[in-house]
Design a protein around this motif. Structure first.
Motif, PDB file in Angstrom:
ATOM      1  N   HIS A  61     160.982-113.809 -40.905  1.00 29.74           N
ATOM      2  CA  HIS A  61     161.809-113.309 -42.032  1.00 29.74           C
ATOM      3  C   HIS A  61     161.949-114.077 -43.308  1.00 29.74           C
ATOM      4  N   GLU A  62     161.662-115.815 -42.981  1.00 29.63           N
ATOM      5  CA  GLU A  62     161.564-116.410 -44.171  1.00 29.63           C
ATOM      6  C   GLU A  62     160.188-116.692 -44.848  1.00 29.63           C
ATOM      7  N   LEU A  63     159.306-115.921 -44.116  1.00 24.99           N
ATOM      8  CA  LEU A  63     157.952-115.877 -45.074  1.00 24.99           C
ATOM      9  C   LEU A  63     158.013-114.693 -46.014  1.00 24.99           C
ATOM     10  N   THR A  64     157.582-115.009 -47.152  1.00 21.73           N
ATOM     11  CA  THR A  64     157.581-114.006 -48.174  1.00 21.73           C
ATOM     12  C   THR A  64     156.555-113.547 -48.768  1.00 21.73           C
ATOM     13  N   VAL A  65     156.025-112.727 -49.684  1.00 22.91           N
ATOM     14  CA  VAL A  65     154.901-112.308 -50.167  1.00 22.91           C
ATOM     15  C   VAL A  65     155.223-112.643 -51.606  1.00 22.91           C
ATOM     16  N   HIS A  66     154.249-113.238 -52.311  1.00 24.71           N
ATOM     17  CA  HIS A  66     154.347-113.684 -53.552  1.00 24.71           C
ATOM     18  C   HIS A  66     152.948-113.017 -54.444  1.00 24.71           C
ATOM     19  N   HIS A  67     153.271-112.373 -55.525  1.00 25.77           N
ATOM     20  CA  HIS A  67     152.435-111.688 -56.569  1.00 25.77           C
ATOM     21  C   HIS A  67     151.840-113.060 -57.256  1.00 25.77           C
ATOM     22  N   LYS A  68     150.692-113.030 -57.026  1.00 23.74           N
ATOM     23  CA  LYS A  68     149.875-114.174 -57.814  1.00 23.74           C
ATOM     24  C   LYS A  68     149.995-114.056 -59.586  1.00 23.74           C
ATOM     25  N   ASP A  69     150.078-112.544 -59.758  1.00 17.60           N
ATOM     26  CA  ASP A  69     150.150-112.467 -61.158  1.00 17.60           C
ATOM     27  C   ASP A  69     151.334-112.009 -61.724  1.00 17.60           C
ATOM     28  N   HIS A  70     152.538-112.006 -60.774  1.00 18.93           N
ATOM     29  CA  HIS A  70     153.824-111.661 -60.930  1.00 18.93           C
ATOM     30  C   HIS A  70     154.006-110.453 -61.360  1.00 18.93           C
ATOM     31  N   CYS A  86     156.722-119.358 -48.172  1.00 17.00           N
ATOM     32  CA  CYS A  86     157.985-119.715 -47.476  1.00 17.00           C
ATOM     33  C   CYS A  86     159.052-119.524 -48.577  1.00 17.00           C
ATOM     34  N   LEU A  87     160.311-119.257 -48.180  1.00 16.53           N
ATOM     35  CA  LEU A  87     161.178-119.222 -49.142  1.00 16.53           C
ATOM     36  C   LEU A  87     161.270-120.332 -50.328  1.00 16.53           C
ATOM     37  N   TYR A  88     161.281-121.570 -49.920  1.00 16.03           N
ATOM     38  CA  TYR A  88     161.447-122.525 -50.856  1.00 16.03           C
ATOM     39  C   TYR A  88     160.139-122.729 -51.913  1.00 16.03           C
ATOM     40  N   CYS A  89     158.905-122.365 -51.418  1.00 19.23           N
ATOM     41  CA  CYS A  89     157.751-122.474 -52.365  1.00 19.23           C
ATOM     42  C   CYS A  89     157.601-121.212 -53.021  1.00 19.23           C
ATOM     43  N   HIS A  90     158.195-120.099 -52.503  1.00 18.16           N
ATOM     44  CA  HIS A  90     158.190-118.713 -53.712  1.00 18.16           C
ATOM     45  C   HIS A  90     159.217-119.307 -54.427  1.00 18.16           C
ATOM     46  N   ASP A  91     160.493-119.636 -54.385  1.00 19.57           N
ATOM     47  CA  ASP A  91     161.376-120.046 -55.301  1.00 19.57           C
ATOM     48  C   ASP A  91     160.681-120.865 -56.476  1.00 19.57           C
ATOM     49  N   TRP A  92     160.015-121.962 -55.930  1.00 19.50           N
ATOM     50  CA  TRP A  92     159.370-123.010 -56.880  1.00 19.50           C
ATOM     51  C   TRP A  92     158.310-122.125 -57.782  1.00 19.50           C
ATOM     52  N   TYR A  97     157.139-120.291 -63.323  1.00 22.12           N
ATOM     53  CA  TYR A  97     156.858-119.090 -64.296  1.00 22.12           C
ATOM     54  C   TYR A  97     157.863-118.793 -65.336  1.00 22.12           C
ATOM     55  N   SER A  98     159.273-118.807 -64.794  1.00 20.71           N
ATOM     56  CA  SER A  98     160.264-118.930 -65.618  1.00 20.71           C
ATOM     57  C   SER A  98     160.325-120.096 -66.888  1.00 20.71           C
ATOM     58  N   TYR A  99     159.859-121.022 -66.483  1.00 21.13           N
ATOM     59  CA  TYR A  99     159.675-122.201 -67.567  1.00 21.13           C
ATOM     60  C   TYR A  99     158.571-121.780 -68.642  1.00 21.13           C
ATOM     61  N   ALA A 100     157.292-121.343 -67.993  1.00 20.85           N
ATOM     62  CA  ALA A 100     156.301-120.937 -68.729  1.00 20.85           C
ATOM     63  C   ALA A 100     156.610-119.699 -69.745  1.00 20.85           C
ATOM     64  N   VAL A 101     157.227-118.885 -69.267  1.00 21.61           N
ATOM     65  CA  VAL A 101     157.526-117.774 -69.955  1.00 21.61           C
ATOM     66  C   VAL A 101     158.411-118.035 -71.157  1.00 21.61           C
ATOM     67  N   ILE A 102     159.435-119.173 -71.014  1.00 24.66           N
ATOM     68  CA  ILE A 102     160.113-119.396 -72.330  1.00 24.66           C
ATOM     69  C   ILE A 102     159.662-120.744 -72.872  1.00 24.66           C
ATOM     70  N   ALA A 106     156.680-127.309 -70.612  1.00 25.37           N
ATOM     71  CA  ALA A 106     155.404-126.668 -70.313  1.00 25.37           C
ATOM     72  C   ALA A 106     154.577-127.433 -69.279  1.00 25.37           C
ATOM     73  N   ASP A 107     154.840-128.570 -68.937  1.00 25.42           N
ATOM     74  CA  ASP A 107     154.115-129.137 -67.942  1.00 25.42           C
ATOM     75  C   ASP A 107     154.980-129.273 -66.703  1.00 25.42           C
ATOM     76  N   PHE A 108     156.050-128.492 -66.418  1.00 24.19           N
ATOM     77  CA  PHE A 108     156.848-128.418 -65.354  1.00 24.19           C
ATOM     78  C   PHE A 108     155.906-127.992 -64.051  1.00 24.19           C
ATOM     79  N   GLY A 109     155.831-128.501 -62.913  1.00 25.14           N
ATOM     80  CA  GLY A 109     154.878-128.032 -61.893  1.00 25.14           C
ATOM     81  C   GLY A 109     153.466-128.487 -62.116  1.00 25.14           C
ATOM     82  N   LEU A 110     153.146-128.983 -62.906  1.00 26.66           N
ATOM     83  CA  LEU A 110     151.585-129.417 -63.322  1.00 26.66           C
ATOM     84  C   LEU A 110     151.329-130.719 -62.066  1.00 26.66           C
TER      85      LEU A 110
END
Length: 138
Positions: A61-70, A86-92, A97-102, A106-110
């Motif tokens: 139940h802690e494994l989620t499905v992430h849409h690559k293109d959101h 996993c829940l943590y990587c999905h949140d990350w 993506y939220s940072y990229a949208v706003i 811009a270097d967040f997570g690179l």
């Protein structure tokens, strides 16, 4: 409602109608999610695609499905737009993506370090040493 089912801005809301719309939207989202999650779990290994954490029946139940293109409506049957996270990587992923949208951080997570900032052109302390060593009354 008056005027063929529409309301004027600032007018009264039909609470019952609004509740029905929200309930239908939740039900459709749950149905859609249940369908692609089950497909993704059949197609992909029960391992987080980012951190490699393995899942079994007790914590699946802690494994989620992430849409690559959101885009949660892009659900190809071959699973090419999905990855199990996993829940943590999905949140990350969504945080990045939220940072990229706003456009913030811009270097967040690179994984490559950002370029060094250019040197400042103005030095507020230029000439300070001379000013301090100058005799009073000069």
């Amino acid at each position: 409602m008056k005027n063929g089912g529409s309301r004027r801005p600032g007018g009264d809301l039909d609470g019952g109608r609004l509740d029905a719309i929200v309930a239908r939207a939740h039900k459709e989202a749950d149905t859609r999610m249940r369908g692609y999650r089950e497909q993704s779990l059949r197609l992909h290994p029960h391992v987080c695609a980012r951190c490699g954490r393995a899942f079994d029946r007790s914590n699946l139940h802690e494994l989620t499905v992430h849409h690559k293109d959101h885009n949660h409506d892009n659900n190809p049957p071959d699973g090419s737009n999905w990855e199990n996270l996993c829940l943590y990587c999905h949140d990350w992923e969504h945080q990045k993506y939220s940072y990229a949208v706003i456009g913030a951080q811009a270097d967040f997570g690179l994984t490559t370090p950002p370029a060094a900032p250019a040197e400042a052109q103005h030095n507020p302390f230029a000439g300070l040493k001379e000013a301090l060593t100058r005799k009073r009354g000069d």
